[in-house]
Design a protein around this motif. Structure first.
Motif, PDB file in Angstrom:
ATOM      1  N   SER A   5     100.440  53.392  -1.972  1.00  0.00           N
ATOM      2  CA  SER A   5     101.133  52.149  -2.292  1.00  0.00           C
ATOM      3  C   SER A   5     101.891  52.231  -3.602  1.00  0.00           C
ATOM      4  N   ASP A   6     103.015  51.525  -3.610  1.00  0.00           N
ATOM      5  CA  ASP A   6     103.757  51.253  -4.831  1.00  0.00           C
ATOM      6  C   ASP A   6     103.176  49.968  -5.433  1.00  0.00           C
ATOM      7  N   THR A   7     103.691  49.547  -6.541  1.00  0.00           N
ATOM      8  CA  THR A   7     103.181  48.410  -7.291  1.00  0.00           C
ATOM      9  C   THR A   7     103.390  47.069  -6.585  1.00  0.00           C
ATOM     10  N   SER A   8     104.578  46.833  -6.097  1.00  0.00           N
ATOM     11  CA  SER A   8     104.959  45.517  -5.584  1.00  0.00           C
ATOM     12  C   SER A   8     104.033  44.952  -4.506  1.00  0.00           C
ATOM     13  N   PRO A   9     103.719  45.694  -3.449  1.00  0.00           N
ATOM     14  CA  PRO A   9     102.840  45.098  -2.434  1.00  0.00           C
ATOM     15  C   PRO A   9     101.476  44.680  -2.999  1.00  0.00           C
ATOM     16  N   VAL A  29      93.417  52.693   0.142  1.00  0.00           N
ATOM     17  CA  VAL A  29      94.797  52.816  -0.314  1.00  0.00           C
ATOM     18  C   VAL A  29      94.782  53.672  -1.570  1.00  0.00           C
ATOM     19  N   ILE A  30      95.754  54.563  -1.672  1.00  0.00           N
ATOM     20  CA  ILE A  30      95.842  55.478  -2.812  1.00  0.00           C
ATOM     21  C   ILE A  30      97.063  55.122  -3.650  1.00  0.00           C
ATOM     22  N   ILE A  31      96.889  55.121  -4.960  1.00  0.00           N
ATOM     23  CA  ILE A  31      98.010  54.882  -5.871  1.00  0.00           C
ATOM     24  C   ILE A  31      98.080  56.014  -6.892  1.00  0.00           C
ATOM     25  N   PRO A  32      99.294  56.300  -7.371  1.00  0.00           N
ATOM     26  CA  PRO A  32      99.428  57.279  -8.465  1.00  0.00           C
ATOM     27  C   PRO A  32      99.207  56.584  -9.809  1.00  0.00           C
ATOM     28  N   GLU A  81     106.618  58.178  -8.381  1.00  0.00           N
ATOM     29  CA  GLU A  81     105.292  58.777  -8.208  1.00  0.00           C
ATOM     30  C   GLU A  81     104.688  58.419  -6.852  1.00  0.00           C
ATOM     31  N   ALA A  82     104.884  57.182  -6.386  1.00  0.00           N
ATOM     32  CA  ALA A  82     104.320  56.774  -5.088  1.00  0.00           C
ATOM     33  C   ALA A  82     104.926  57.619  -3.961  1.00  0.00           C
ATOM     34  N   ILE A  83     106.237  57.791  -3.972  1.00  0.00           N
ATOM     35  CA  ILE A  83     106.894  58.594  -2.933  1.00  0.00           C
ATOM     36  C   ILE A  83     106.467  60.056  -3.044  1.00  0.00           C
ATOM     37  N   THR A  84     106.407  60.576  -4.265  1.00  0.00           N
ATOM     38  CA  THR A  84     105.979  61.958  -4.473  1.00  0.00           C
ATOM     39  C   THR A  84     104.549  62.166  -3.973  1.00  0.00           C
ATOM     40  N   LEU A  85     103.667  61.236  -4.306  1.00  0.00           N
ATOM     41  CA  LEU A  85     102.276  61.348  -3.864  1.00  0.00           C
ATOM     42  C   LEU A  85     102.177  61.265  -2.339  1.00  0.00           C
ATOM     43  N   ALA A  86     102.939  60.367  -1.754  1.00  0.00           N
ATOM     44  CA  ALA A  86     102.937  60.240  -0.290  1.00  0.00           C
ATOM     45  C   ALA A  86     103.383  61.556   0.357  1.00  0.00           C
TER      46      ALA A  86
END
Length: 162
Positions: A5-9, A29-32, A81-86
């Motif tokens: 997840s990114d921050t907004s949701p 759910v995983i976050i960077p 970071e969210a896209i990179t981690l995904a």
């Protein structure tokens, strides 16, 4: 299922008091780290900052490894970071709302769902009252087309009737 997840949701689900739909839909759910930092930022709403200081068991933080792709440079650091981690985790899904971030994630062939998609899935599974969630959402700074909201309300109000 691996969900990043990114921050907004996360932020908006907290603001409308529907954060518990995430473990109901996805288990974890995983976050960077940068997303955590954005949730802790002084500009973040107090409820968000308090929540992330003692995150629930279903939220996992994981650092990215290696470099961030230059194609992500136009995005904010949390989205990068969210896209990179995904990508690194070969995630099944990434939770993103920002249009530019969604376009780039699509180019990387990531499966994307935003806040409205999360709420829609939760409504389909009868986890939330969609109309109430949207009413709360409209009292925040979340931006979305009124036409889209009306269409979704009509769709899910039909689903909510016995």
């Amino acid at each position: 299922m691996i969900v990043v997840s990114d921050t907004s949701p996360l932020c908006y689900l907290l603001l409308i008091e529907e954060i518990e739909v995430l473990p109901q839909l996805f288990n974890r759910v995983i976050i960077p780290p940068r997303v955590r930092d954005e949730l802790l930022a002084p500009a973040a709403p107090l409820v968000v900052r308090e929540w992330i200081t003692q995150p629930p068991d279903w939220l996992e933080m994981q650092a990215i490894t290696g470099e961030i792709d230059a194609a992500l440079n136009q995005l904010d650091l949390g989205e990068q970071e969210a896209i990179t981690l995904a990508l690194q985790l070969k995630a099944d899904l990434i939770l993103l709302d920002d249009l530019a971030a969604r376009r780039i994630a699509t180019q990387f062939e990531l499966e994307i769902v935003g806040l409205l998609g999360i709420l829609g899935s939760a409504a389909e599974k009868r986890r939330i009252d969609f109309s109430t969630a949207i009413e709360r959402l409209q009292q925040t700074t979340f931006r979305v087309s009124p036409k889209l909201i009306q269409s979704l309300l009509q769709q899910y109000q039909k689903d909510e009737q016995p």
